[in-house]
Design an enzyme around this catalytic site. Structure first.
Site, mmCIF file in Angstrom:
data_model
loop_
_atom_site.group_PDB
_atom_site.id
_atom_site.type_symbol
_atom_site.label_atom_id
_atom_site.label_comp_id
_atom_site.label_asym_id
_atom_site.label_seq_id
_atom_site.Cartn_x
_atom_site.Cartn_y
_atom_site.Cartn_z
ATOM 1 N N ASP A 83 0.868 -1.166 0.000
ATOM 2 C CA ASP A 83 0.000 0.000 0.000
ATOM 3 C C ASP A 83 0.912 1.224 0.000
ATOM 4 O O ASP A 83 1.599 1.490 0.990
ATOM 5 C CB ASP A 83 -0.888 -0.015 1.241
ATOM 6 C CG ASP A 83 -1.846 1.176 1.297
ATOM 7 O OD1 ASP A 83 -1.755 2.068 0.426
ATOM 8 O OD2 ASP A 83 -2.683 1.200 2.215
ATOM 9 N N TYR A 94 -7.446 16.365 -7.113
ATOM 10 C CA TYR A 94 -6.638 15.559 -8.042
ATOM 11 C C TYR A 94 -5.746 16.410 -8.949
ATOM 12 O O TYR A 94 -4.539 16.138 -9.041
ATOM 13 C CB TYR A 94 -7.573 14.679 -8.871
ATOM 14 C CG TYR A 94 -6.875 13.728 -9.817
ATOM 15 C CD1 TYR A 94 -6.343 12.525 -9.366
ATOM 16 C CD2 TYR A 94 -6.782 14.015 -11.179
ATOM 17 C CE1 TYR A 94 -5.726 11.639 -10.238
ATOM 18 C CE2 TYR A 94 -6.163 13.146 -12.055
ATOM 19 C CZ TYR A 94 -5.645 11.956 -11.584
ATOM 20 O OH TYR A 94 -5.026 11.090 -12.456
#
Length: 248
Positions: A62, A159
Site C-alpha cells: 500500500d 486531483y
C-alpha cells in the site's frame, strides 16, 4: 529493449489498468518486473500471463504506507539487487467539489499521488546510483497536471493539484539528476482520459461518451522512451484520444 533485458523494473499500481499492462509488456520484453499493489492477488494472476523471457514478482504494498514502500525496496535490493526502472503509476481520484470534500480526501490524494511518488523516486535513485548503470524513472501524470478543462460540473477535487505537484516534482528531480551527474532519465507522461477502473468515479453520461485512450497507448510510450538512445532525454509526453472513439 535489448539493453533492458534482465534489468529490474518496479511498477506501482500493477493490479489494473496502465500498471497491469505495463508490467506485462516489460516482462514479455525480458525485464524482471516487481508489480506492487494492495490487491496483490490480481498481480499474482498476471504472473501466469507472461509469455516472454522476463518475469513478474507480485508484492503486496500500500503506497500510502511508507513502511510498506521501504520494505518493498529492501526486498528488491536483497533478492534482485535494486531497481533500474521505476514506473510510478499508483494514484487515486476522489471525484467531488473541493469546497464539499472531506479533509481525508485531500490527505489521501496527496499521500498516494505525491508523497508516495517522492518516496519511490528517492529510493529508486539510491539503487540506480549504487548500481552505477543507466536508469529510468516514469511518472504517470495526467493532462490535469497541465491544464484544467472547462466542464459543466467541475468535480475534480484535489486531483489536479496533486498532478500539478507531480509536474513540478519532475522538473526538480531532473535537475537533481543532472547536478549529481547520474545516468538516469525521467519522463512525465500526461494522458487524457484512459479506459481504466479510475474513470468509474465519473457518473455522468457525458463522461461515458467521451473518447478514451486504451492502456496500451500509454505502455507503448513507455517502451518508446526505454528504446530511445541513452543520450536522449524525453521530458514530457502528452497523449490524448482523438475525437473519434476507439472501435470496440
Amino acid at each position: 529493449m535489448d539493453k533492458w533485458i534482465g534489468k529490474v523494473a518496479l511498477v506501482t499500481g500493477a493490479s489494473a489498468g496502465i500498471g497491469q499492462n505495463t508490467a506485462l509488456e516489460l516482462a514479455n520484453a525480458g525485464m524482471l518486473v516487481v508489480g506492487i499493489a494492495r490487491r496483490v492477488d490480481l498481480v499474482e494472476a498476471l504472473c501466469a500471463k507472461v509469455t516472454g523471457r522476463g518475469k513478474i514478482y507480485a508484492r503486496k504494498c500500500d503506497v500510502a504506507d511508507e513502511d510498506e514502500i521501504l520494505q518493498t525496496f529492501a526486498w528488491i535490493r536483497k533478492e534482485l539487487g535494486g531497481v533500474d526502472v521505476l514506473i510510478s503509476n499508483a494514484g487515486v481520484f476522489r471525484c467531488n467539489f473541493v469546497t464539499q470534500s472531506d479533509s481525508s480526501d485531500f490527505r489521501d490524494t496527496f499521500t498516494i499521488n505525491v508523497v508516495a511518488t517522492c518516496i519511490c523516486i528517492r529510493e529508486a535513485v539510491k539503487d540506480m546510483k549504487e548500481r552505477a548503470s543507466p536508469g529510468y524513472i516514469f511518472i504517470i501524470n495526467s493532462i490535469l497536471g497541465k491544464r484544467i478543462p472547462d466542464v459543466s460540473v467541475p468535480m475534480f477535487g484535489a486531483y489536479p493539484a496533486s498532478k500539478f505537484a507531480l509536474t513540478g516534482l519532475a522538473e526538480v528531480v531532473r535537475k537533481e539528476l543532472i547536478y549529481f551527474q547520474l545516468p538516469v532519465r525521467l519522463t512525465s507522461i500526461h494522458p487524457g482520459m484512459v479506459q481504466t477502473d479510475m474513470i468509474k468515479v465519473f457518473d455522468s453520461a457525458l463522461a461515458q461518451r467521451l473518447p478514451k485512450l486504451q492502456v496500451g497507448d500509454i505502455t507503448s510510450n513507455i517502451v518508446h522512451c526505454l528504446t530511445s538512445p541513452l543520450d536522449v532525454q524525453i521530458d514530457d509526453i502528452t497523449v490524448m484520444p482523438t475525437m473519434v472513439s476507439n472501435p470496440e
